[in-house]
Design a protein around this motif. Structure first.
Motif, PDB file in Angstrom:
ATOM      1  N   ARG A 108       0.831  -1.220   0.000  1.00 58.27           N
ATOM      2  CA  ARG A 108       0.000   0.000   0.000  1.00 58.27           C
ATOM      3  C   ARG A 108       0.860   1.263   0.000  1.00 58.27           C
ATOM      4  O   ARG A 108       0.520   2.253  -0.660  1.00 58.27           O
ATOM      5  CB  ARG A 108      -0.941   0.005   1.185  1.00 58.27           C
ATOM      6  CG  ARG A 108      -2.034  -1.022   1.067  1.00 58.27           C
ATOM      7  CD  ARG A 108      -3.054  -0.878   2.188  1.00 58.27           C
ATOM      8  NE  ARG A 108      -3.952  -1.998   2.220  1.00 58.27           N
ATOM      9  CZ  ARG A 108      -5.060  -2.084   1.487  1.00 58.27           C
ATOM     10  NH1 ARG A 108      -5.370  -1.131   0.661  1.00 58.27           N
ATOM     11  NH2 ARG A 108      -5.840  -3.147   1.584  1.00 58.27           N
ATOM     12  N   GLU A 109       1.961   1.260   0.731  1.00 61.42           N
ATOM     13  CA  GLU A 109       2.858   2.417   0.732  1.00 61.42           C
ATOM     14  C   GLU A 109       3.485   2.616  -0.649  1.00 61.42           C
ATOM     15  O   GLU A 109       3.628   3.755  -1.111  1.00 61.42           O
ATOM     16  CB  GLU A 109       3.951   2.247   1.787  1.00 61.42           C
ATOM     17  CG  GLU A 109       3.445   2.389   3.198  1.00 61.42           C
ATOM     18  CD  GLU A 109       4.436   1.957   4.256  1.00 61.42           C
ATOM     19  OE1 GLU A 109       4.296   2.436   5.402  1.00 61.42           O
ATOM     20  OE2 GLU A 109       5.331   1.125   3.971  1.00 61.42           O
ATOM     21  N   ILE A 110       3.822   1.516  -1.312  1.00 59.92           N
ATOM     22  CA  ILE A 110       4.369   1.616  -2.657  1.00 59.92           C
ATOM     23  C   ILE A 110       3.320   2.180  -3.609  1.00 59.92           C
ATOM     24  O   ILE A 110       3.609   3.088  -4.392  1.00 59.92           O
ATOM     25  CB  ILE A 110       4.858   0.243  -3.163  1.00 59.92           C
ATOM     26  CG1 ILE A 110       6.041  -0.246  -2.322  1.00 59.92           C
ATOM     27  CG2 ILE A 110       5.248   0.323  -4.646  1.00 59.92           C
ATOM     28  CD1 ILE A 110       6.418  -1.696  -2.566  1.00 59.92           C
ATOM     29  N   ILE A 126       3.869   5.662  -5.698  1.00 60.82           N
ATOM     30  CA  ILE A 126       3.991   5.771  -7.148  1.00 60.82           C
ATOM     31  C   ILE A 126       2.671   6.190  -7.797  1.00 60.82           C
ATOM     32  O   ILE A 126       2.501   6.091  -9.015  1.00 60.82           O
ATOM     33  CB  ILE A 126       4.525   4.469  -7.783  1.00 60.82           C
ATOM     34  CG1 ILE A 126       3.559   3.306  -7.594  1.00 60.82           C
ATOM     35  CG2 ILE A 126       5.908   4.141  -7.263  1.00 60.82           C
ATOM     36  CD1 ILE A 126       3.904   2.077  -8.417  1.00 60.82           C
ATOM     37  N   ASN A 127       1.759   6.669  -6.975  1.00 62.41           N
ATOM     38  CA  ASN A 127       0.489   7.242  -7.435  1.00 62.41           C
ATOM     39  C   ASN A 127      -0.386   6.278  -8.235  1.00 62.41           C
ATOM     40  O   ASN A 127      -0.786   6.559  -9.360  1.00 62.41           O
ATOM     41  CB  ASN A 127       0.730   8.520  -8.244  1.00 62.41           C
ATOM     42  CG  ASN A 127       1.364   9.588  -7.413  1.00 62.41           C
ATOM     43  OD1 ASN A 127       0.966   9.824  -6.279  1.00 62.41           O
ATOM     44  ND2 ASN A 127       2.384  10.241  -7.954  1.00 62.41           N
ATOM     45  N   HIS A 153      -1.663  -4.238  -9.235  1.00 61.76           N
ATOM     46  CA  HIS A 153      -0.671  -3.810 -10.230  1.00 61.76           C
ATOM     47  C   HIS A 153       0.717  -3.724  -9.590  1.00 61.76           C
ATOM     48  O   HIS A 153       1.711  -4.140 -10.194  1.00 61.76           O
ATOM     49  CB  HIS A 153      -1.073  -2.465 -10.831  1.00 61.76           C
ATOM     50  CG  HIS A 153      -0.186  -2.015 -11.935  1.00 61.76           C
ATOM     51  ND1 HIS A 153       0.367  -0.762 -11.971  1.00 61.76           N
ATOM     52  CD2 HIS A 153       0.263  -2.660 -13.043  1.00 61.76           C
ATOM     53  CE1 HIS A 153       1.127  -0.655 -13.055  1.00 61.76           C
ATOM     54  NE2 HIS A 153       1.075  -1.789 -13.719  1.00 61.76           N
ATOM     55  N   VAL A 154       0.781  -3.237  -8.372  1.00 61.09           N
ATOM     56  CA  VAL A 154       2.054  -3.171  -7.644  1.00 61.09           C
ATOM     57  C   VAL A 154       2.584  -4.587  -7.439  1.00 61.09           C
ATOM     58  O   VAL A 154       3.768  -4.858  -7.667  1.00 61.09           O
ATOM     59  CB  VAL A 154       1.896  -2.441  -6.295  1.00 61.09           C
ATOM     60  CG1 VAL A 154       3.153  -2.573  -5.446  1.00 61.09           C
ATOM     61  CG2 VAL A 154       1.568  -0.973  -6.527  1.00 61.09           C
ATOM     62  N   SER A 187       5.575 -11.505   5.992  1.00 61.35           N
ATOM     63  CA  SER A 187       5.756 -10.204   6.607  1.00 61.35           C
ATOM     64  C   SER A 187       5.569  -9.134   5.538  1.00 61.35           C
ATOM     65  O   SER A 187       6.033  -9.310   4.413  1.00 61.35           O
ATOM     66  CB  SER A 187       7.149 -10.082   7.234  1.00 61.35           C
ATOM     67  OG  SER A 187       7.319  -8.801   7.794  1.00 61.35           O
ATOM     68  N   PRO A 188       4.907  -8.041   5.869  1.00 56.13           N
ATOM     69  CA  PRO A 188       4.643  -7.015   4.853  1.00 56.13           C
ATOM     70  C   PRO A 188       5.868  -6.180   4.478  1.00 56.13           C
ATOM     71  O   PRO A 188       5.842  -5.459   3.499  1.00 56.13           O
ATOM     72  CB  PRO A 188       3.576  -6.151   5.503  1.00 56.13           C
ATOM     73  CG  PRO A 188       3.777  -6.322   6.957  1.00 56.13           C
ATOM     74  CD  PRO A 188       4.266  -7.734   7.128  1.00 56.13           C
TER      75      PRO A 188
END
Length: 69
Positions: free
Chosen positions: A26-28, A32-33, A39-40, A59-60
């Motif tokens: 989620r942070e990625i 990267i908008n 998709h990530v 682990s995340p």
């Protein structure tokens, strides 16, 4: 490597330099908008197949950069 994969890899590298640990999916996505975590995941899998990353399960925050651009 696609332009978007390069952007993702650069984001992961910079995030780890600043924070000392890997970003979550989620942070990625936010970094990267994109709203698509799938998709990530696909881009991470592609970079992993190409030898740029490894992912340790359970682990995340376990993305390990193996090759730098």
């Amino acid at each position: 490597m696609t332009v978007r994969e390069r952007e993702l890899l650069e984001y992961i590298i910079n995030f780890k330099k600043v924070n000392g640990f890997s970003p979550t999916i989620r942070e990625i996505a936010k970094g990267i908008n994109t709203k698509s975590t799938e998709h990530v995941r696909q881009m991470i899998a592609s970079l992993s197949d190409k030898g740029y990353l490894t992912i340790k399960e359970k682990s995340p925050r376990t993305i390990v950069v193996k090759k730098f651009i």
